[in-house]
Write an enzyme that holds these catalytic residues in place. Structure first.
Site, PDB file in Angstrom:
ATOM      1  N   HIS A   1      30.861  24.701  37.368  1.00 52.70           N
ATOM      2  CA  HIS A   1      30.053  24.352  38.548  1.00 52.70           C
ATOM      3  C   HIS A   1      29.655  22.877  38.525  1.00 52.70           C
ATOM      4  O   HIS A   1      29.865  22.151  39.505  1.00 52.70           O
ATOM      5  CB  HIS A   1      28.801  25.231  38.591  1.00 52.70           C
ATOM      6  N   GLU A   2      29.062  22.443  37.426  1.00 56.24           N
ATOM      7  CA  GLU A   2      28.596  21.058  37.371  1.00 56.24           C
ATOM      8  C   GLU A   2      29.770  20.075  37.450  1.00 56.24           C
ATOM      9  O   GLU A   2      29.641  18.985  37.992  1.00 56.24           O
ATOM     10  CB  GLU A   2      27.769  20.825  36.107  1.00 56.24           C
TER      11      GLU A   2
ATOM     12  N   HIS B   1      30.593  19.170  40.968  1.00 56.80           N
ATOM     13  CA  HIS B   1      29.827  18.015  41.449  1.00 56.80           C
ATOM     14  C   HIS B   1      30.465  16.714  40.953  1.00 56.80           C
ATOM     15  O   HIS B   1      30.566  15.725  41.691  1.00 56.80           O
ATOM     16  CB  HIS B   1      28.390  18.081  40.926  1.00 56.80           C
TER      17      HIS B   1
ATOM     18  N   HIS C   1      33.355  15.637  42.972  1.00 52.09           N
ATOM     19  CA  HIS C   1      32.928  15.095  44.267  1.00 52.09           C
ATOM     20  C   HIS C   1      32.700  13.585  44.162  1.00 52.09           C
ATOM     21  O   HIS C   1      32.947  12.842  45.113  1.00 52.09           O
ATOM     22  CB  HIS C   1      31.648  15.809  44.713  1.00 52.09           C
TER      23      HIS C   1
END
Length: 700
Positions: free
Chosen positions: A478-479, A482, A485
């Site tokens: 999940h992290e 980011h 991105h």
């Protein structure tokens, strides 16, 4: 308060000497930094940036993109470098001096932001520029739109007296948020449960006991120490057969911030922040803070947020009650007279999951070693999808023991920035998991991305492997979503780069990246025994996949309880906020009951007094963003697995990755994020995949 820095702290050195030293790609030279030096660097950089703003505002030449927009954007870098270096230390390796610097600078940074967004000269110059452009570049047009909207949301239309009060409110809010975050971190440390009775450790995995003993030794005490993560549910509650230990840990968890430890009591800060935010929202033309926040996101209104949460709450609670009945039966087999309590849920849910699907968390962990998960899982998925490769740079120092730096290389062989991995819990580190950027990559400045991922994994004893839980594996993916991105951002202007999107959109790419933790090829690559290298047995892999949706009633209900609690606090008018700290718990109970999510056995993921998302700043009135983004996420996962798949690869291919990168990840906030989504999917998002994922359709 005036827009100048009068009355604010001043640097103790000249501005040039105060600039922080940067290493490769813009990574701060952390070993050379002290809190005092960072403080001076922030003050010097903000003063220099204000000077640029003043020059732009007073420029006698007509505004152009070059003499106005480009200058404003280029002036961001030094402030970013200095402030985010301090933010990194304050969040991940704080000592008293760092916390003091953070507290001192929080109101300074709030005033600094006001100095820009309440400057009518800059607003008029940007508006004149917008109105005078003929056929502007789309990114320029969008950036001007964003700036002018932000000026208006920040209060540019207020008169002088109102603007002065707004500055006071912003300064007070910033200071209170910083104090809440620091107290929440202190509360985590204070709540740690010291275990001296060896009987309570019986039945725990050997590596867990070893980690608990190391935690005690790190704190200078004997025995074992159960340290805490930020959410209500603590990992040890799932693992421990001792009902006594589970109850002690749970009660310590939910009591954080409630006055048991006066030094970390957050109740007065909760009431202060709710009141200050409500007053500011009314001043800015909104009925309450939640309306102000929603208007700046993709939701646009609290009615839309409330409608989504209400649609999910009823089915989620029904599912949670059904799960509770099943867990009560398992508990009764152990103790016929016992009634299911919140400290029983994790333990018996894991047992039922194991009995139903033959999934044993203790049996999984030897196959989930941190280095394998990172190098052969997280990084491999990024290579297969986006062509990125990663090489560790031991020559580049981190800011604490265990922090690792990796150089990123793009598919064409060019440099793609740095990825900083900080996965271990330590004293002075706030709980939870998060990503932040130390630079703002852009074509205007030529800066490369420097991205940090934080987890809070218990560090093992020296020489022992770091074995993860399945939740920690998915959190790492999940992290890193980011991080992608930011690493794949390709915009001209710094303020539009990477994750600078609305908060109810920012979780979307990171949630999509979780899907690759489950992908058969990726899972087979990283899920290998830490001693033998043997792959995870097929029966464990199959059981893990089959159990994927197990416990969705609990997970959805605990999340919705927190999201609805966040909304309840932030839909209050100023005169509706309670005035007595003793009312905080009663308000919380009433809000959960009115929202239909009050289950004694399923407390909110975060209770009010340690709800750092809501009161530490960042996700205030925006915790709903996770499930709002999950609508886009679930729909996109379906796209990867069907339309983007090539044969049976489940979408794990460069063509799919390049499309997701081009439509979304590279765009940052250079256009309407929902336009990026529509480019990818050819339509608006469908909520159906989310309802099916969380078993909220009434089917099966």
């Amino acid at each position: 308060m005036e827009t100048s820095t009068a009355g604010s702290p001043t640097p103790t050195t000249d501005p040039g000497a105060a600039a922080i030293p940067l290493l490769d790609a813009g990574l701060p030279d952390f070993p050379a930094l002290t809190p005092e030096r960072l403080r001076d660097a922030v003050l010097a950089a903000t003063a220099a940036q204000r000077a640029v703003w003043d020059e732009v505002a007073t420029d006698p030449e007509p505004p152009t993109v070059a003499n106005t927009l480009d200058r404003i954007e280029a002036a961001r870098a030094d402030v970013r470098h200095a402030f985010w270096a301090l933010y990194t230390l304050a969040g991940s390796a704080a000592d008293d001096a760092t916390r003091a610097a953070e507290s001192e600078l929080a109101p300074v940074m709030a005033a600094h932001r006001d100095a820009f967004y309440l400057d009518k000269r800059l607003y008029e110059r940007l508006r004149t520029l917008r109105d005078g452009l003929v056929d502007p570049d789309p990114e320029v047009a969008w950036l001007l739109h964003r700036y002018l909207e932000d000026f208006e949301r920040a209060g540019i239309a207020l008169d002088d007296a109102e603007a002065a009060r707004l500055r006071e409110l912003n300064t007070a809010i910033s200071a209170a948020q910083t104090e809440f975050a620091q107290r929440a971190a202190a509360g985590m440390a204070a709540a740690a449960v010291h275990v001296e009775d060896e009987r309570l450790l019986a039945g725990l995995p050997a590596e867990t006991v070893s980690g608990l003993r190391r935690s005690a030794a790190d704190r200078g005490t004997d025995g074992a120490l159960v340290t805490f993560i930020l959410p209500t549910a603590q990992p040890i509650v799932t693992q421990s057969p001792s009902r006594e230990l589970r109850e002690r840990v749970h009660r310590a968890s939910v009591a954080r911030g409630s006055g048991v430890d006066p030094a970390s009591d957050t109740r007065e800060l909760v009431l202060r922040l709710a009141r200050l935010r409500a007053e500011r929202a009314v001043m800015l033309g909104h009925p309450h803070h939640a309306a102000y926040v929603a208007a700046g996101g993709t939701a646009r209104s609290t009615d839309a947020v409330a409608g989504m949460l209400a649609q999910l709450a009823g089915p989620a609670v029904r599912n949670a009650h059904a799960e509770a009945d099943e867990l009560q039966q398992a508990l009764t087999r152990d103790d016929p007279d016992a009634t299911l309590q919140p400290w029983d849920w994790g333990y018996y849910a894991d047992r039922v999951r194991s009995e139903t699907y033959q999934v044993d968390e203790a049996a999984l962990r030897p196959y989930l070693e941190l280095d394998n998960v990172l190098l052969r899982g997280v990084f491999l998925a990024a290579e297969r999808l986006y062509g990125l490769t990663f090489a560790e740079r031991p020559d580049l120092p981190g800011y604490a023991d265990g922090v690792r730096v990796f150089e990123v290389t793009r598919p064409d062989g060019s440099r793609g920035g740095l990825f900083v991995a900080d996965y271990y819990a330590r004293e002075g580190k706030r709980g939870g998991a998060w990503m932040h950027q130390l630079t703002e990559p852009s074509r205007l400045t030529g800066e490369l991305p420097v991205v940090v991922n934080n987890l809070n994994v218990t560090r093992p004893a020296p020489g022992e492997p770091t074995l993860l839980t399945w939740d920690e594996v998915t959190t790492a993916f999940h992290e890193f979503g980011h991080a992608l991105h930011a690493l794949l951002s390709d915009v001209h202007y710094p303020s539009l780069s990477g994750t600078a999107v609305p908060r109810d959109f920012v979780e979307y790419p990171s949630q999509v990246n979780e899907m690759w933790a489950w992908h058969p090829e990726i899972l087979a690559s990283y899920a290998r025994h830490h001693e033998t290298g043997e792959p995870m047995p097929a029966h464990l892999l199959d059981a893990l996949r089959e159990s994927q949706a197990c416990g969705e009633g609990f997970r959805t209900t605990e999340f919705l309880a927190a999201a609805l609690l966040d909304q309840a606090w932030h839909t209050l008018a100023p005169d509706e906020v309670p005035t007595d700290v003793a009312d905080v718990e009663a308000f919380e109970a009433r809000a959960l009951a009115e929202a239909g999510v009050a289950m004694e056995t399923v407390p909110p993921r975060y209770r009010t007094t340690y709800f750092n998302h809501a009161f530490g700043g960042g996700y205030d009135a925006g915790y709903y963003s996770y499930i709002w983004s999950e609508v886009l996420d679930a729909d996109t996962v379906e796209w990867f697995r069907t339309e983007a798949a090539q044969g049976d690869d489940g979408g794990l291919n460069r063509q799919a990755g390049d499309r997701f990168r081009d439509a979304l990840l590279s765009r940052g906030h250079s256009r309407d994020p929902l336009a990026s989504y529509r480019e990818l999917r050819g339509r608006d998002a469908d909520i159906g995949p989310l309802l099916r994922r969380r078993r909220l359709t009434g089917e099966g």
